[in-house]
Design an enzyme around this catalytic site. Structure first.
Site, mmCIF file in Angstrom:
data_model
loop_
_atom_site.group_PDB
_atom_site.id
_atom_site.type_symbol
_atom_site.label_atom_id
_atom_site.label_comp_id
_atom_site.label_asym_id
_atom_site.label_seq_id
_atom_site.Cartn_x
_atom_site.Cartn_y
_atom_site.Cartn_z
ATOM 1 C CE LYS A 1 -1.885 2.936 2.153
ATOM 2 N NZ LYS A 1 -1.805 4.445 1.969
ATOM 3 C CD GLU B 1 11.915 2.518 9.374
ATOM 4 O OE1 GLU B 1 12.847 3.340 9.312
ATOM 5 O OE2 GLU B 1 11.474 1.905 8.384
ATOM 6 C CD GLU C 1 8.457 11.407 13.777
ATOM 7 O OE1 GLU C 1 9.502 11.003 13.268
ATOM 8 O OE2 GLU C 1 7.362 10.841 13.628
ATOM 9 C CB CYS D 1 11.544 7.816 11.648
ATOM 10 S SG CYS D 1 12.608 6.623 10.823
#
Length: 403
Positions: free
Chosen positions: A188, A263, A396, A297
């Site tokens: 996806k 992840e 984040e 990230c």
């Protein structure tokens, strides 16, 4: 509606008006024919339409993958590796065209897009080589004259869900290992980066990947990603994205004991000690915090500085950040963020940090003017005196650092 690939050779230079799903060897629009608009982050203008998949499209893709997977798994790892190597060779042949697609859909410079493409190609060659050393393990047994052996076996259908920050590399990092291990894969793609996933699917076909073994689906997370995670025939889910979504995937897949590889985002500190080479520390702080518009990230988004060097480091960092150039050219340091929502989230978090008492040393606003047009460009930002429990210190925040 589905159409077979007509051309003998792929054409990556011509972007279709509608980016289709690629279910096996067929191009397919979404089952209900809906599409969504992919916007160029450098201009704010529509780039193309994209198939907007639903659970019905996921069902079709998983059924095709489940049907094709046993024959793919029956091939030797060496044979599977040979096919994957051919994909990597085709990627190298079309390197420039892939990089152009990455640059167009992300707004990053062509130089950076080429570097990302090269990383994806090398991943393909590396994983293909693993087909010739698909090791298991042997050990002794408590039973006389017997030994114990561990061999690697595929799980079945792998659901792969990727992020938009390094799109062609993200495809390669997930697709190549899943396929080498004998799984059929349903990927996806990120709704923000459909072009690179489309290109990889075309090259996989040309390389000889069997019908149904590899599928690309497009669409939104709740409409296409969630049904893929929830599908009972998906044996492993590999996901790159936010912690909140990762928690939901772990819970959802865990109910049927499916395996997961997650992840997720981070809030990474970079520590500047009192004996540091401050110029070197500034260089690496900027590289960690602002490269790829901070959309990493592993970005160093919290800078922890010893008191003895705090003022000097802050001044050096602010001066260096002030020299950064934002734009899409190879001479620019970074480009736009991926979409308008992301830009607004970033600016909103900066505003909330300021309201909570933090000081904005530089940046914190959208870049406008002739050079930036309607693109989603955010000025490089340094925030000082954010509290350790504040949202911006714990969540984040892609695209900026704070001291």
């Amino acid at each position: 509606m589905s159409t077979a690939l007509q051309n003998d050779r792929v054409d990556l230079a011509t972007i279709p008006s509608v980016i289709p799903n690629q279910i096996g060897h067929l191009d397919a629009y979404a089952s209900d024919s809906r599409t969504f608009s992919k916007v160029d982050p450098a201009t704010g203008r529509p780039l193309c339409q994209v198939a907007r998949s639903t659970a019905a499209d996921v069902q079709r893709a998983v059924e095709a993958a489940r049907s094709a997977q046993p024959a793919w798994a029956a091939l030797t790892p060496v044979k599977r590796g040979d096919i994957l190597r051919q994909i990597a060779m085709l990627m190298r042949e079309h390197r420039a065209a892939i990089a152009d697609l990455v640059a167009r859909e992300t707004g990053k410079s062509r130089k950076d897009a080429l570097g990302e493409t090269d990383a994806a190609i090398e991943m393909g060659f590396f994983v293909a080589g693993e087909g010739r050393r698909f090791y298991g393990q042997t050990t002794t047994s408590a039973v006389p004259n017997k030994s114990a052996m561990v061999i690697r076996q595929p799980l079945g259908v792998a659901g792969l869900i990727i992020a938009a920050n390094t799109p062609i590399a993200n495809v390669a990092w997930k697709a190549f290992p899943a396929l080498l291990c004998g799984n059929a894969a349903v990927l996806k793609a990120s709704e923000d980066t459909p072009l690179s996933a489309w290109a990889f699917g075309l090259l996989a076909r040309e390389a000889g990947i069997p019908d149904g073994v590899y599928t690309t689906l497009h669409g939104f997370g709740d409409e296409a990603g969630a049904p893929l995670v929830e599908h009972p025939d998906v044996a492993v889910v590999s996901f790159t994205g936010s912690c909140d979504v990762g928690r939901w995937i772990a819970q959802t897949a865990g109910k049927r004991l499916a395996k997961t590889c997650l992840e997720l985002g981070g809030k990474n500190p970079l520590i500047v000690c009192d004996d540091a080479d401050l110029q070197n520390a500034v260089t690496w702080t900027i590289g960690s915090a602002f490269s790829n518009a901070g959309q990493r990230c592993a970005a160093g988004s919290r800078i922890l500085v010893f008191d003895a060097v705090y003022d000097q480091f802050k001044q050096m960092l602010a001066e260096a950040v002030g020299r950064l150039k934002v734009g899409t050219a190879d001479t620019d340091d970074f480009g736009p963020v991926i979409n308008e929502e992301q830009m607004n989230n970033m600016l909103g978090s900066v505003a909330r940090a300021k309201a909570a008492g933090a000081a904005i040393l530089t940046g914190g606003e959208r870049l406008t003017g002739d050079r930036y047009g309607g693109g989603f460009f955010v000025a490089p930002t340094i925030i000082e005196h954010a509290g350790s429990n504040d949202e911006i210190s714990r969540t984040e925040q892609i695209g900026r650092a704070h001291v």
